[in-house]
Design a protein around this motif. Structure first.
Motif, PDB file in Angstrom:
ATOM      1  N   ILE A  13      15.664 -15.855  16.521  1.00 15.52           N
ATOM      2  CA  ILE A  13      16.065 -14.641  15.569  1.00 15.52           C
ATOM      3  C   ILE A  13      15.668 -15.240  14.099  1.00 15.52           C
ATOM      4  O   ILE A  13      15.085 -14.468  13.420  1.00 15.52           O
ATOM      5  N   THR A  64      19.786  -8.036  13.513  1.00 15.75           N
ATOM      6  CA  THR A  64      19.911  -9.614  12.814  1.00 15.75           C
ATOM      7  C   THR A  64      18.519 -10.152  12.283  1.00 15.75           C
ATOM      8  O   THR A  64      18.639 -10.636  11.013  1.00 15.75           O
ATOM      9  N   SER A  65      17.428  -9.899  12.737  1.00 18.65           N
ATOM     10  CA  SER A  65      16.213 -10.333  12.357  1.00 18.65           C
ATOM     11  C   SER A  65      15.927  -9.622  10.739  1.00 18.65           C
ATOM     12  O   SER A  65      15.479 -10.431  10.044  1.00 18.65           O
ATOM     13  N   SER A 118      20.592  -5.358  18.319  1.00 19.57           N
ATOM     14  CA  SER A 118      21.275  -6.575  17.470  1.00 19.57           C
ATOM     15  C   SER A 118      20.118  -7.375  17.130  1.00 19.57           C
ATOM     16  O   SER A 118      20.058  -7.926  16.086  1.00 19.57           O
ATOM     17  N   TRP A 176      23.790 -17.805  16.308  1.00 17.59           N
ATOM     18  CA  TRP A 176      23.063 -16.471  16.680  1.00 17.59           C
ATOM     19  C   TRP A 176      21.358 -16.636  16.016  1.00 17.59           C
ATOM     20  O   TRP A 176      20.542 -16.069  16.549  1.00 17.59           O
ATOM     21  N   LEU A 177      21.376 -17.377  14.845  1.00 19.10           N
ATOM     22  CA  LEU A 177      20.043 -17.532  14.298  1.00 19.10           C
ATOM     23  C   LEU A 177      19.029 -18.098  15.246  1.00 19.10           C
ATOM     24  O   LEU A 177      17.869 -17.884  15.150  1.00 19.10           O
ATOM     25  N   PHE A 192      28.494 -12.554  17.210  1.00 21.58           N
ATOM     26  CA  PHE A 192      28.574 -11.069  17.814  1.00 21.58           C
ATOM     27  C   PHE A 192      29.324 -11.167  19.069  1.00 21.58           C
ATOM     28  O   PHE A 192      29.767 -10.131  19.514  1.00 21.58           O
ATOM     29  N   ALA A 217      18.191  -8.619   8.809  1.00 24.01           N
ATOM     30  CA  ALA A 217      19.138  -9.178   7.823  1.00 24.01           C
ATOM     31  C   ALA A 217      18.423 -10.457   7.369  1.00 24.01           C
ATOM     32  O   ALA A 217      18.375 -10.759   6.168  1.00 24.01           O
TER      33      ALA A 217
END
Ligand SMILES: Nc1ncnc2c1ncn2[C@@H]1O[C@H](COP(=O)(O)OP(=O)(O)OP(=O)(O)O)[C@@H](O)[C@H]1O
Ligand SMILES: [Mg+2]
Lengths: 323, 270
Positions: free
Chosen positions: A162, A97-98, A93, A265-266, A254, A100
């Motif tokens: 992230i 995510t990073s 993840s 999440w960021l 998530f 993306a």
């Protein structure tokens, strides 16, 4: 991967007519060169095979202990607990995510910079910018980590998140995107570009209707290959303070409760695959070596998949672009 | 400045004196420090074909590309002198004149067919879209008109949405002519339009050029003396960046005033 172009060109030698081959075989230096090239090709094939062999052998141990379903679909990574869970998604993840975030930032920014430099900037600016870009692409990645630490983590107050990691990776692949875009633009024949201007198009119309659509395949393949390398980067991510251990998925969307904000999440702490691997290999227990191998296996698979995607995309998108 | 005699020998009815569509005067052009055109002066007549001939490297393309300010795309290029476009007497080369405006009025067909990697329809419509023509009906109509004008309509009317690159070389060149035609230009520039084509495709382009001059002024570069003789009314012979001789094609080919021109036309050099 490196072996592919060389390897695929080798069978072509077989198509040389017998007469020519006989004549060529009399030249000893040529035969030596041919042999060296063949050895080099063989060497890279062998290296690739060896990597895969080691990874498969080591992760075999891992997969004997951990069911594949748990590995793929569980949501916790707790190898040290009594109730051990091994969910690759927890590790992935951070990487996904990073990456993306990095892509969302680097593609538009890099493409805009490259297009500005090759289509709009005064001729003098282009000349000045060129060496800087080359330099930027050659800067060691840890230096980007230092820059990101000062800028994103402290200056912008984004923390060890992230988002910071994504921006760091974006910085890292930015030169790759710029160079890929520049090369793709350069690949557009002069006569096509002149054709657009001759129709009365402005700079902007030429970019929007021709330069951008025709260079998209090149930009995308460049981006994917840059990204495939970036997901293996460790140094800059450690620099900005990635955790070496993480047990759960990042928050919404998530995991976490529904009221959690969609962008929480960021700002979550994170780790990425290579850091985890490094951490495990520095421990004495054999079980951790297996963890590292399994993660490495996944990382290699991802890289291969991205390269394959790049090849496919280039094929698909270029099909309609014939000069 | 070179004088042109306009009375054609043997014509039953005296032709109306040709009208100049554009006038080149004292034109010099520099690639950086290199002076590729030296004090060129000549008229381009409306509804006539003007052929530019001369050995390789003499500056034909350089002169042609001044007309649509193509040189503005690259650094270090410099114009001196004028190209006056009638009837409004605009100096195409003036710093204050937007090259886009110039290209809106003067189209170009290149040496190699250069259709965009888009559909046949979009290729022809491009110049119109750039000019802000919207609306399906208007576009359809003008695309058809242009394709008919370029003798291509019957061959492509059922495949307008196929890629332009799928056409044969000769068809691609006619597609490029349709693209140049769609915007109703005042002058069309042709830079060796048939040099990449076979004889049959060449013949159809020549026929097309002859047809087009009913409507516009045409400036065409060619290395083929027969072609120049077949399609043009006036011819300019250039050598090393200078205009050596300009006159009626019939006269230049039958009785050139300069020995140099004669040598080139008869194939003694070049
Ligand atoms: N971009 C450029 N930079 C510098 N010099 C150039 C450039 N383009 C052309 N030249 C020079 O200008 C002169 C005229 O070139 P031009 O292309 O106009 O010749 P041409 O008559 O069209 O020749 P050809 O029949 O081979 O097409 C030549 O000496 C050429 O080398
Ligand atoms: Mg030329």
């Amino acid at each position: 991967m490196i072996a592919a172009p060389l390897g695929s060109s080798l069978p072509a030698a077989g198509r040389i007519s017998d007469r020519l081959r006989k004549r060529a075989s009399r030249h000893v230096p040529e035969r030596i060169i041919e042999f060296l090239l063949f050895a080099a090709a063989l060497g890279s094939v062998f290296t690739t095979a060896a990597i895969v062999y080691v990874l498969v052998k080591e992760s075999w141990v891992f997969f004997q202990a951990v069911p594949l379903a748990q590995f793929l679909f569980d949501t916790q990574w707790t190898p040290l607990f009594d109730d051990a869970h091994f969910a690759i998604m927890v590790l992935l993840s951070g990487t996904i995510t990073s990456s993306a975030v990095a892509l969302l930032v680097a593609i538009p920014l890099g493409a805009v910079i490259a297009i500005y430099l090759s289509e709009f900037a005064p001729f003098a600016v282009r000349e000045v910018a060129k060496p800087f870009l080359e330099l930027l692409a050659g800067v060691p990645s840890i230096v980007y980590g230092l820059l990101a630490l000062g800028l994103f983590v402290y200056e912008f107050g984004l923390g060890q998140s992230i988002l910071s990691a994504g921006l760091t990776l974006a910085l890292l692949i930015l030169p790759v995107v710029i160079v890929a875009t520049r090369e793709a633009i350069r690949g557009i024949p002069r006569i096509i570009r002149e054709g657009a201007y001759a129709c009365g198009a402005t700079n902007w119309q030429t970019v929007r209707d021709h330069i951008l659509p025709y260079s998209t395949p090149g930009i995308l393949t460049g981006v994917i290959i840059g990204m495939a390398r970036a997901i293996g980067e460790t140094a800059p991510i450690i620099t900005i303070g990635a955790l070496t251990f993480i047990a759960f998925l990042p928050p919404a969307p998530f995991a976490g409760d529904p009221p959690a904000g969609p962008f929480d999440w960021l700002f979550a702490p994170f780790t990425v695959m290579p850091i985890q691997m490094f951490n495990w290999t520095s421990r004495p227990e054999a079980a951790f070596q297996a963890n590292a191998a399994a993660a490495g296996f996944v990382l290699v698979l991802m890289t291969l998949a991205m390269n394959a995607a790049a090849i496919w995309l280039r094929y698909r998108l270029r099909r309609d672009i014939k000069w | 400045m070179i004088e042109v005699t306009t009375n054609r020998s043997g014509g039953a009815a005296p032709e109306a004196a040709p009208q100049a569509k554009a006038e080149v005067s004292n034109l010099s052009f520099y690639y950086g420090d290199f002076r590729a055109l030296k004090d060129v002066g000549m008229p381009v007549y409306d509804k006539k074909v003007t052929a530019l001939i001369g050995p390789s490297g003499c500056g034909k393309s350089t002169l042609l590309r001044c007309f649509n300010r193509m040189h503005d795309l690259y650094p270090g290029n410099r114009y001196e002198g004028r190209i006056t476009l009638h009837p409004d007497d605009t100096n195409l080369l003036a710093a204050g004149v937007d090259p886009i405006e110039v290209r809106m009025r003067i189209s170009m067909v290149f040496q190699k067919p250069n259709p965009f990697p888009k559909s046949i329809y979009e290729n022809v419509a491009y110049g119109l879209r750039v000019r802000g023509v919207r609306g399906r009906v208007a576009l359809d109509e003008r695309v058809e008109q242009a394709l008919r004008g370029a003798f291509l309509w019957d061959e492509v009317k059922d495949r307008l949405h196929e890629m332009g690159a799928n056409l044969s070389d000769g068809q691609q060149q006619r597609l490029c002519i349709a693209r140049a035609l769609a915007t109703e230009p005042e002058i069309i520039l042709f830079d060796e339009p048939t040099s990449a084509l076979d004889p049959i495709a060449t013949a159809s382009i020549e026929e097309l050029v002859t047809e087009l001059k009913e409507r516009v002024a045409i400036l065409i570069i060619t290395h083929n003396m027969q072609q120049a003789a077949r399609v043009s009314e006036t011819t300019a012979y250039m050598y090393l960046g200078e205009l050596i001789e300009f006159g009626l094609t019939d006269e230049i080919f039958i009785k050139p005033r300069k020995k140099q021109t004669e040598d080139y036309i008869t194939g003694r050099f070049g």
